[in-house]
Design an enzyme around this catalytic site. Structure first.
Site, mmCIF file in Angstrom:
data_model
loop_
_atom_site.group_PDB
_atom_site.id
_atom_site.type_symbol
_atom_site.label_atom_id
_atom_site.label_comp_id
_atom_site.label_asym_id
_atom_site.label_seq_id
_atom_site.Cartn_x
_atom_site.Cartn_y
_atom_site.Cartn_z
ATOM 1 N N ARG A 28 0.862 -1.171 0.124
ATOM 2 C CA ARG A 28 -0.206 0.018 -0.290
ATOM 3 C C ARG A 28 0.916 0.678 0.058
ATOM 4 O O ARG A 28 1.693 1.408 0.573
ATOM 5 C CB ARG A 28 -0.964 -0.407 1.223
ATOM 6 C CG ARG A 28 -2.225 -0.733 1.296
ATOM 7 C CD ARG A 28 -3.178 -0.147 -0.061
ATOM 8 N NE ARG A 28 -4.083 -1.393 0.371
ATOM 9 C CZ ARG A 28 -4.454 -2.338 -0.532
ATOM 10 N NH1 ARG A 28 -3.845 -2.572 -1.835
ATOM 11 N NH2 ARG A 28 -5.388 -2.874 -0.719
ATOM 12 N N GLU B 4 -3.140 7.109 -5.840
ATOM 13 C CA GLU B 4 -3.322 6.457 -7.296
ATOM 14 C C GLU B 4 -4.086 7.075 -7.853
ATOM 15 O O GLU B 4 -5.432 7.467 -7.738
ATOM 16 C CB GLU B 4 -3.520 4.924 -7.291
ATOM 17 C CG GLU B 4 -1.955 4.902 -6.439
ATOM 18 C CD GLU B 4 -1.964 3.110 -5.944
ATOM 19 O OE1 GLU B 4 -0.668 3.178 -5.656
ATOM 20 O OE2 GLU B 4 -3.096 2.841 -5.600
ATOM 21 N N HIS C 254 0.599 -0.148 -10.037
ATOM 22 C CA HIS C 254 -0.046 -0.883 -8.650
ATOM 23 C C HIS C 254 -1.571 -1.710 -9.669
ATOM 24 O O HIS C 254 -2.394 -2.311 -9.473
ATOM 25 C CB HIS C 254 -1.735 0.043 -8.385
ATOM 26 C CG HIS C 254 -2.279 -0.544 -7.360
ATOM 27 N ND1 HIS C 254 -3.120 0.499 -6.467
ATOM 28 C CD2 HIS C 254 -2.089 -1.929 -7.006
ATOM 29 C CE1 HIS C 254 -3.024 0.033 -5.212
ATOM 30 N NE2 HIS C 254 -2.967 -1.994 -5.697
#
Length: 317
Positions: A234, A263, A285
């Protein structure tokens, strides 16, 4: 008939077959849903499926028929869980689907940085090999994994899977105890000792108020072996501005990040200023997103929805 609303289908790869629950239902699907649009879109839903679209107290309060929220992810910080529980709404998440994809991505970053793959590739593109007067050249460091120490923060399914791969390569694995732990439990190593002895540090833990900015300048200055810092967990576990400072000061050997605090990243994100460095890799990601993992994830989502409809909810938080 139950109304099922899927808020953000575009967050699941296009290769994934979006199967639907077997029971009779009304299906409403959106590619993306902005936070401000969530209340209206779930106002008449019985079941909501979301990956990243936030379902907060105001939206839940306005959805009088809402009975279940199925999170298409393991992390559930996009849901106001306490308020959902207060309203008697079942919230489920998916677990274990990323047992291969995240550890494999973690080691892709480790290998690329430990052996300076990015730097050497850039050199070849830039003509360095063509200009060399011998068969190879040594513009970047190359280190073996065998015999090195991997410090893992997070001893859940993913952390253990990463450890298994590391041990197969002949690495020593240590799991970090909590930062504020008064005693160190069996199978763990003191937080500060991990900082001081690890050649590579990898994160596999959730982002919580106690883990936010877990690593900053104070911690970087304790890293005696100048480790690689790998984060496929994370954004926010590592202070990003301090990470850049640590790289600038030579306190760490490099960084491989698949997750950032915001993000997609904002233009002022510190990591965006160092993307051209050979010892820095940032991926968008995608550690979780192998075709196999995403299909498994979706199968879990559907099964949780179907189990809820049968009166036997699964993976309830």
């Amino acid at each position: 008939m139950l109304k099922v609303v899927f808020l953000d289908r575009d967050t699941i790869g296009p290769s994934v077959e979006i199967t639907r629950p077997a029971f009779a239902h009304e299906w409403v699907e959106y590619g993306k849903t902005a936070p401000e649009d969530v209340p209206a879109r779930i106002a008449h839903a019985d079941i909501v499926i979301t990956n990243k679209a936030p379902v907060r107290e105001g939206a839940i309060d306005g959805a009088s028929k809402l009975k279940m929220i199925a999170v298409a992810a393991t992390g559930h910080d996009v849901i106001d869980l306490a308020f959902a529980r207060e309203r008697g709404i079942i919230v489920s998440n998916v677990r274990g689907y990323a047992i291969n994809t995240v550890p494999e991505h973690t080691f892709a970053l480790i290998f690329a940085l430990r052996r300076s793959i990015v730097g050497f590739r850039q050199d070849v593109i830039g003509g360095e090999w063509q200009r060399a007067n011998q068969f190879c050249f040594f513009t970047h460091p190359i280190r073996d994994l065998a015999g090195s120490t991997l410090g893992i923060f997070g001893r859940g399914t993913l952390g253990k899977s990463v450890a298994k791969i590391a041990e197969a390569f002949g690495m020593k694995v240590v799991f970090a105890a909590r930062k504020d732990a008064e005693t160190v439990g069996a199978g763990y190593t003191a937080f500060d000792e991990v900082l001081e002895t690890a050649d590579i540090i990898s994160f596999h833990m959730p982002l919580t108020p106690t883990t936010r900015n877990l690593i900053g300048m104070e911690e970087f200055r304790r890293m005696k072996r100048k480790p690689l810092i790998i984060n496929t967990a994370r954004g926010g576990l590592v202070n990003e501005a301090d990470l850049v400072t640590a790289l600038d000061e030579g306190l760490i050997a490099g960084a491989g990040f698949d997750v950032l605090t915001k993000e997609p990243p904002l233009p002022d994100n510190p990591l965006l200023t160092i993307l051209d460095r050979p010892n820095v890799i940032v991926t968008p990601h995608v550690a979780w997103a192998s075709d196999e993992a995403m299909q498994t994830l979706w199968a879990q989502v559907v099964s949780h929805v179907e189990n809820f409809e049968k009166g036997t909810p699964t993976n309830a938080l």
